[in-house]
Scaffold this active site. Structure first.
Site, PDB file in Angstrom:
ATOM      1  N   MET A   1      -1.160 -10.617  -4.789  1.00 21.29           N
ATOM      2  CA  MET A   1      -2.198 -10.280  -3.811  1.00 21.29           C
ATOM      3  C   MET A   1      -1.984  -8.844  -3.331  1.00 21.29           C
ATOM      4  O   MET A   1      -0.856  -8.455  -3.041  1.00 21.29           O
ATOM      5  CB  MET A   1      -2.127 -11.215  -2.605  1.00 21.29           C
ATOM      6  CG  MET A   1      -3.185 -10.877  -1.558  1.00 21.29           C
ATOM      7  SD  MET A   1      -3.112 -11.977  -0.149  1.00 21.29           S
ATOM      8  CE  MET A   1      -1.596 -11.433   0.585  1.00 21.29           C
ATOM      9  N   ASN A   2      -3.101  -8.073  -3.229  1.00 22.83           N
ATOM     10  CA  ASN A   2      -2.999  -6.827  -2.461  1.00 22.83           C
ATOM     11  C   ASN A   2      -4.081  -6.786  -1.383  1.00 22.83           C
ATOM     12  O   ASN A   2      -4.110  -7.720  -0.561  1.00 22.83           O
ATOM     13  CB  ASN A   2      -2.862  -5.570  -3.338  1.00 22.83           C
ATOM     14  CG  ASN A   2      -3.946  -5.295  -4.334  1.00 22.83           C
ATOM     15  OD1 ASN A   2      -4.190  -6.085  -5.226  1.00 22.83           O
ATOM     16  ND2 ASN A   2      -4.594  -4.155  -4.231  1.00 22.83           N
ATOM     17  N   ASP A   3      -4.940  -5.829  -1.335  1.00 26.68           N
ATOM     18  CA  ASP A   3      -5.768  -5.571  -0.148  1.00 26.68           C
ATOM     19  C   ASP A   3      -6.579  -6.769   0.348  1.00 26.68           C
ATOM     20  O   ASP A   3      -7.170  -7.492  -0.459  1.00 26.68           O
ATOM     21  CB  ASP A   3      -6.813  -4.486  -0.452  1.00 26.68           C
ATOM     22  CG  ASP A   3      -6.273  -3.323  -1.237  1.00 26.68           C
ATOM     23  OD1 ASP A   3      -5.068  -3.199  -1.390  1.00 26.68           O
ATOM     24  OD2 ASP A   3      -7.100  -2.523  -1.722  1.00 26.68           O
TER      25      ASP A   3
ATOM     26  N   GLN B   1      -7.609  -8.997  -2.906  1.00 25.95           N
ATOM     27  CA  GLN B   1      -7.368  -8.587  -4.285  1.00 25.95           C
ATOM     28  C   GLN B   1      -6.322  -9.522  -4.898  1.00 25.95           C
ATOM     29  O   GLN B   1      -5.196  -9.627  -4.377  1.00 25.95           O
ATOM     30  CB  GLN B   1      -6.859  -7.138  -4.314  1.00 25.95           C
ATOM     31  CG  GLN B   1      -7.860  -6.115  -3.795  1.00 25.95           C
ATOM     32  CD  GLN B   1      -8.857  -5.703  -4.855  1.00 25.95           C
ATOM     33  OE1 GLN B   1      -8.542  -4.910  -5.728  1.00 25.95           O
ATOM     34  NE2 GLN B   1     -10.070  -6.250  -4.779  1.00 25.95           N
TER      35      GLN B   1
ATOM     36  N   SER C   1     -11.563  -3.210  -4.436  1.00 24.14           N
ATOM     37  CA  SER C   1     -11.804  -3.483  -3.013  1.00 24.14           C
ATOM     38  C   SER C   1     -13.219  -3.175  -2.536  1.00 24.14           C
ATOM     39  O   SER C   1     -13.892  -2.288  -3.055  1.00 24.14           O
ATOM     40  CB  SER C   1     -10.803  -2.695  -2.167  1.00 24.14           C
ATOM     41  OG  SER C   1      -9.553  -3.324  -2.301  1.00 24.14           O
TER      42      SER C   1
ATOM     43  N   ARG D   1     -13.758   5.054  -4.743  1.00 28.83           N
ATOM     44  CA  ARG D   1     -13.747   3.595  -4.678  1.00 28.83           C
ATOM     45  C   ARG D   1     -13.553   3.113  -3.236  1.00 28.83           C
ATOM     46  O   ARG D   1     -13.165   3.883  -2.368  1.00 28.83           O
ATOM     47  CB  ARG D   1     -12.622   3.018  -5.549  1.00 28.83           C
ATOM     48  CG  ARG D   1     -11.233   3.495  -5.164  1.00 28.83           C
ATOM     49  CD  ARG D   1     -10.172   2.819  -6.031  1.00 28.83           C
ATOM     50  NE  ARG D   1      -8.854   3.338  -5.740  1.00 28.83           N
ATOM     51  CZ  ARG D   1      -8.308   4.395  -6.340  1.00 28.83           C
ATOM     52  NH1 ARG D   1      -8.973   5.047  -7.279  1.00 28.83           N
ATOM     53  NH2 ARG D   1      -7.105   4.813  -6.010  1.00 28.83           N
TER      54      ARG D   1
ATOM     55  N   GLU E   1      -7.974   5.920   0.394  1.00 27.64           N
ATOM     56  CA  GLU E   1      -8.446   4.615  -0.058  1.00 27.64           C
ATOM     57  C   GLU E   1      -8.926   3.814   1.152  1.00 27.64           C
ATOM     58  O   GLU E   1      -8.486   4.016   2.284  1.00 27.64           O
ATOM     59  CB  GLU E   1      -7.319   3.849  -0.755  1.00 27.64           C
ATOM     60  CG  GLU E   1      -6.815   4.554  -2.015  1.00 27.64           C
ATOM     61  CD  GLU E   1      -5.799   3.729  -2.774  1.00 27.64           C
ATOM     62  OE1 GLU E   1      -6.076   3.358  -3.928  1.00 27.64           O
ATOM     63  OE2 GLU E   1      -4.717   3.457  -2.228  1.00 27.64           O
TER      64      GLU E   1
END
Ligand code: DQQ
Length: 468
Positions: free
Chosen positions: A23-25, A41, A86, A144, A203
């Site tokens: 898992m990220n954002d 994510q 994202s 992005r 970001e």
């Protein structure tokens, strides 16, 4: 979840994380029909960043989460064939809509999807991508991540970017229908007069109203290295943002946050808590990444941010221990009797005295410990991980965030310890997060300390925290 992960001593038990893998954002966070929805994510193919999908969970109370089916999956041959990166969620006149970065052939472009009323089923727009290139004439570094909001004269959007040889940029677009977008200008671009370094690309920018101001936060990237989250408070009028104050929101492992405005008008933020150990160790563990606790933020009358853990987290409190009125000196070294654990909430309030630094020791045994301190000399909160773990392969460097408190103001360290995760809130003003990986099962003690003089603990509450 792999059965060995249940017994994994580093896996957080009351922070949100998916059943396994990567898992990220946080993405598309939204309060929809009384439920909090958290997308994120997610890589279902392993504990590493690749084939990014949108995972999904929902909660009624911000504490207990139900895992829901994957919301977005890359579609072969499309603009998101290499990943659904994202983005955000908006309510388009009752139609839930996701706006995200489709990743294909190393390029990220805006895609959209509309959802069922329960936010479980999502249909991608056939005309994706709806923005087909970065603005003509701008030499961009990255393009992005999306923050979208509605004003009286239409929809507005920020896209994270950078301008070559200049620095990070948040690019402003407008649209009547969420599909046809028109580039306006950068809302903000890094410039050398900014007091805090901000890398080559920004970001996950997000702009939202806060009191009588606006806040813009963004995550600082330089090359492929993610640094920290910057926040700018300032005024926003006629689609122009004028920053007045810049700060690092959390100098630890907290990254790519996203916030929602709740139906009751609270602002709630989550961020990705990155790992502090090697890729090999993450692969062996089978999981990677945790979500921060929900953080409530508002603006104080003096222009400073107020940041506190969501009060709903008190639902997790179990057995309580309480201490008060303890004098601390450089020779205070014993651990507190009756208090130990790897899943604790701690609220410790101190008077400065003449100590250079003072604070709380957690995950202690004779051979390992982590110190969470307020440093009055340097006016910052520090997590000292130099002795956190006997494992040389995990991060040991200290993490810090500056914390300018009024002279002689009492210092409250509000600490959440959850296995490998630490989050600390200082006087509801500053946050710092970190990851630690102690190796010894006996590293569960809690203690207090002072350095370079004397300080006084006025009160200490410790609760054992329940697992989700
Ligand atoms: N993570 C996403 C990007 C974003 C980055 C990809 C921040 O969209 O820029 O997983 O962590």
């Amino acid at each position: 979840m792999r059965t060995d992960q249940l017994a994994d001593p580093h896996r957080p038990q009351y922070h949100f994380l998916p059943p396994d893998r990567w898992m990220n954002d946080p993405n598309g966070v939204i309060h929809w029909k009384g439920m909090y929805h958290l997308f994120y994510q997610y890589n279902p193919n392993g504990p590493f960043h690749g084939t990014i999908h949108w995972g999904h969970a929902a909660s009624q109370d911000l504490v207990h989460w139900t895992n829901l089916p994957i919301a977005l999956t890359p579609t072969p041959g499309s603009a998101d064939e290499d990943g659904c990166w994202s983005g955000c969620a908006v309510d388009n006149d009752g139609i839930p809509t996701l706006l995200y970065s489709g990743n294909a052939a190393m390029q990220q472009l805006l895609c959209i999807a509309t959802g069922s009323d329960d936010l479980v089923h999502w249909e991608k727009y056939v005309g994706n991508p709806v923005i087909t290139a970065p603005p003509a004439g701008l030499d961009t570094v990255g393009f992005r991540d999306h923050c979208v909001w509605k004003e009286e004269d239409g929809w507005y959007q920020l896209i994270g970017s950078g301008i070559k040889d200049v620095g990070g940029a948040a690019l402003l677009y407008t649209s009547r229908n969420l599909i046809d977008w028109h580039y306006l200008r950068p809302l903000l671009v890094a410039d050398s007069s900014m007091p805090i370094w901000s890398g080559t690309m920004w970001e996950c920018p997000q702009l939202l109203p806060l009191g009588d101001k606006h806040i813009l936060f963004l995550s600082v990237l330089d090359g492929s290295q993610a640094y920290y989250v910057l926040s700018f408070t300032g005024s926003y009028a006629n689609h122009i943002f004028t920053p007045e104050r810049q700060e690092i929101l959390d100098g630890g492992c907290f990254y790519a946050p996203q916030a929602l405005i709740e139906e009751q008008d609270r602002r709630i933020m989550w961020g990705w808590l990155r790992e502090g150990r090697s890729i090999e160790e993450q692969l062996a563990a089978g999981w990677s990444g945790a979500m921060s606790l929900p953080r409530l933020f508002s603006l104080r009358s003096n222009g400073l941010l107020n940041i506190q853990p969501a009060p709903e987290l008190t639902l997790l409190r179990g057995k309580r221990s309480y201490y008060s009125d303890l004098d601390l000196t450089s020779s205070t070294s014993s651990l507190l009797p009756d208090v130990q654990g790897d899943a604790l909430e701690i609220i410790a309030t101190f008077e400065h005295g003449d100590a250079d630094a003072f604070g709380v020791r957690v995950r202690c045994s004779p051979r390992e410990e982590t110190r969470i301190e307020y440093n009055s000399q340097e006016k910052c909160v520090v997590i000292d991980r130099s002795q956190s773990s006997l494992n040389e392969a995990v991060e040991h460097h200290e993490q810090r965030t500056s914390a300018e408190l009024a002279p002689h103001e009492r210092v409250t360290l509000h600490i959440f310890l959850d296995h490998s995760v630490i989050e600390v809130f200082v006087n509801e003003q500053v946050c710092l997060s970190s990851r630690i990986y102690p190796t010894l099962p006996e590293s569960e003690g809690v203690g207090l300390f002072a350095r370079g003089g004397q300080a006084r603990l006025t009160s200490l509450d410790v609760w054992e925290m329940a697992s989700l």
